[in-house]
Scaffold this active site. Structure first.
Site, PDB file in Angstrom:
ATOM      1  N   ASP B  17     -20.553   1.160 -39.380  1.00 18.42           N
ATOM      2  CA  ASP B  17     -19.472   1.040 -38.400  1.00 18.42           C
ATOM      3  C   ASP B  17     -19.056   2.429 -37.943  1.00 18.42           C
ATOM      4  OD1 ASP B  17     -17.725   2.182 -40.273  1.00 18.42           O
ATOM      5  OD2 ASP B  17     -16.993   0.265 -40.963  1.00 18.42           O
ATOM      6  N   ARG B  18     -18.016   2.515 -37.137  1.00 24.56           N
ATOM      7  CA  ARG B  18     -17.668   3.815 -36.564  1.00 24.56           C
ATOM      8  C   ARG B  18     -17.063   4.788 -37.554  1.00 24.56           C
ATOM      9  NH1 ARG B  18     -14.420   4.474 -31.964  1.00 24.56           N
ATOM     10  NH2 ARG B  18     -12.409   5.128 -32.684  1.00 24.56           N
TER      11      ARG B  18
END
Lengths: 143, 143, 143, 143
Positions: B17-18
């Protein structure tokens, strides 16, 4: 303490598996959606915290499954911020179906870190964020 | 007791994910991969159980995160079948990185149901399956 | 031209949906897995490119579905790097089941960007990476 | 022709990847969400079709990426039902950000099958469903 409104949406088709029901891993993702909604409700959207260099990774998560949900069911999550210690936060989740049946319960714990994934003096560096979490939590030091 | 070989693979890009690391929900999916691998190892692949009308939904799951994994990391999961009661089974998971660091631990519990999602007399109706789970488990009635 | 070995693995349970088959969006993810495998095969793992400040976002993707795959099916993806222009790359994918039936075909196009998501002089700045992609591609300027 | 209202929601954290933006495979899932919303808008929710033994698998899908979306961005999808032949349906999608920028475009095609994944005489067996799809489509035989 801040009253947290429940989070609600319908189940997407791709969230089901070949058992015909929602895959159990998706509830963990829904807990995250409910947490994001909580942070927007207390005026501290997570995207804004990220911009200020705060990240809140997950330390632990759990879920207990009682009743399955499936495609196009509408669900509601009631989140409780049980405790905030200044470094760690503890959440509880209750997932209900449209008839109000309790389908899934869960818990998660988190820590506040800076963008290098290191702990920092949260109260001193971000007093406004600290205060909002402290107000939202049922237990822990108050702001 | 049957010796269970660890399950291993690399992290996919879409599992991050980010935050730059593996999204925590994916470990719950990896536990399922390790469980499937376990069932193949004891000669009872889940697809064959499904064909015979047996499903094994998740009753509860939990994970504790100690060290993050990220893209192209190789991980290994050591699964333990802690207990089998004839109706319920209990698993534990340890996720290691390539250097042997313990990154994530987890637990899950399951029940054996027929395809109408109802309990049934497992030992009587499927003695061969019962026996293999009993042999694989560290605790519980033996076959 | 470099001979690219096919990429292969089994279908995970959580990749199926309530139609009983692999959800169509997962093939798009598998194409990425095959692309990552391709980059490792040409000695340019994507994680290393990222470290050097190169990212390769997707410009377009498509898939045509002929035959469904389901849980515990083993699939094989044959990737072709059709073209490399120095800025853009074009891939084709063929997904086969264990009997050799062509199940899904697909295409994707990509551009090479720096970490600020801007184009750059790829041949000049990263001649070794440029060369490997040029060698691997069926069409386009050679190194 | 029926006026289809756009579908809208925010991006979830778990939909991003380590490039910091929405993983490209998720747009394919969002197209499905928009299609489901479309079917509810024409009074034919997909769950009801499933109950009557109709399934609508994906024959092909494609997406073109122009501008990335990321966490907490709000997006809107305008779906067009381009054509309905009685057996096949063709959709187009436009994904906009909150400022009205066109971020992603896409297409998908589908066929109507019964629950054994076989084609059937749709118009004869389910005239009400046939009629609604025919009305909603821009091209094709009218009801």
């Amino acid at each position: 303490m801040i009253e947290i409104k429940p989070y609600s949406r319908g189940v997407y088709y791709y969230e089901t598996d070949r058992m015909g029901i929602v895959h159990h891993s998706n509830y963990i993702r829904w807990f995250e959606e409910a947490r994001d909604d909580f942070m927007r409700q207390i005026g501290m959207p997570y995207s804004k915290l990220e911009e200020r260099g705060i990240i809140i990774p997950v330390l632990s998560v759990s879920a207990q499954y009682r009743k399955h949900l499936t495609y196009e069911d509408k669900f509601t999550i009631q989140l409780h911020c049980r405790k905030f210690t200044g470094i760690k936060s503890f959440f509880e989740y209750e997932v209900f179906d449209e008839e109000g049946n309790l389908c899934v319960t869960g818990e998660s714990s988190h820590c506040m870190l800076n963008s290098e994934l290191k702990p920092f003096r949260f109260k001193k560096e971000f007093p406004d964020v600290y205060e909002r979490f402290a107000e939202a939590a049922e237990e822990g030091p108050k702001a």
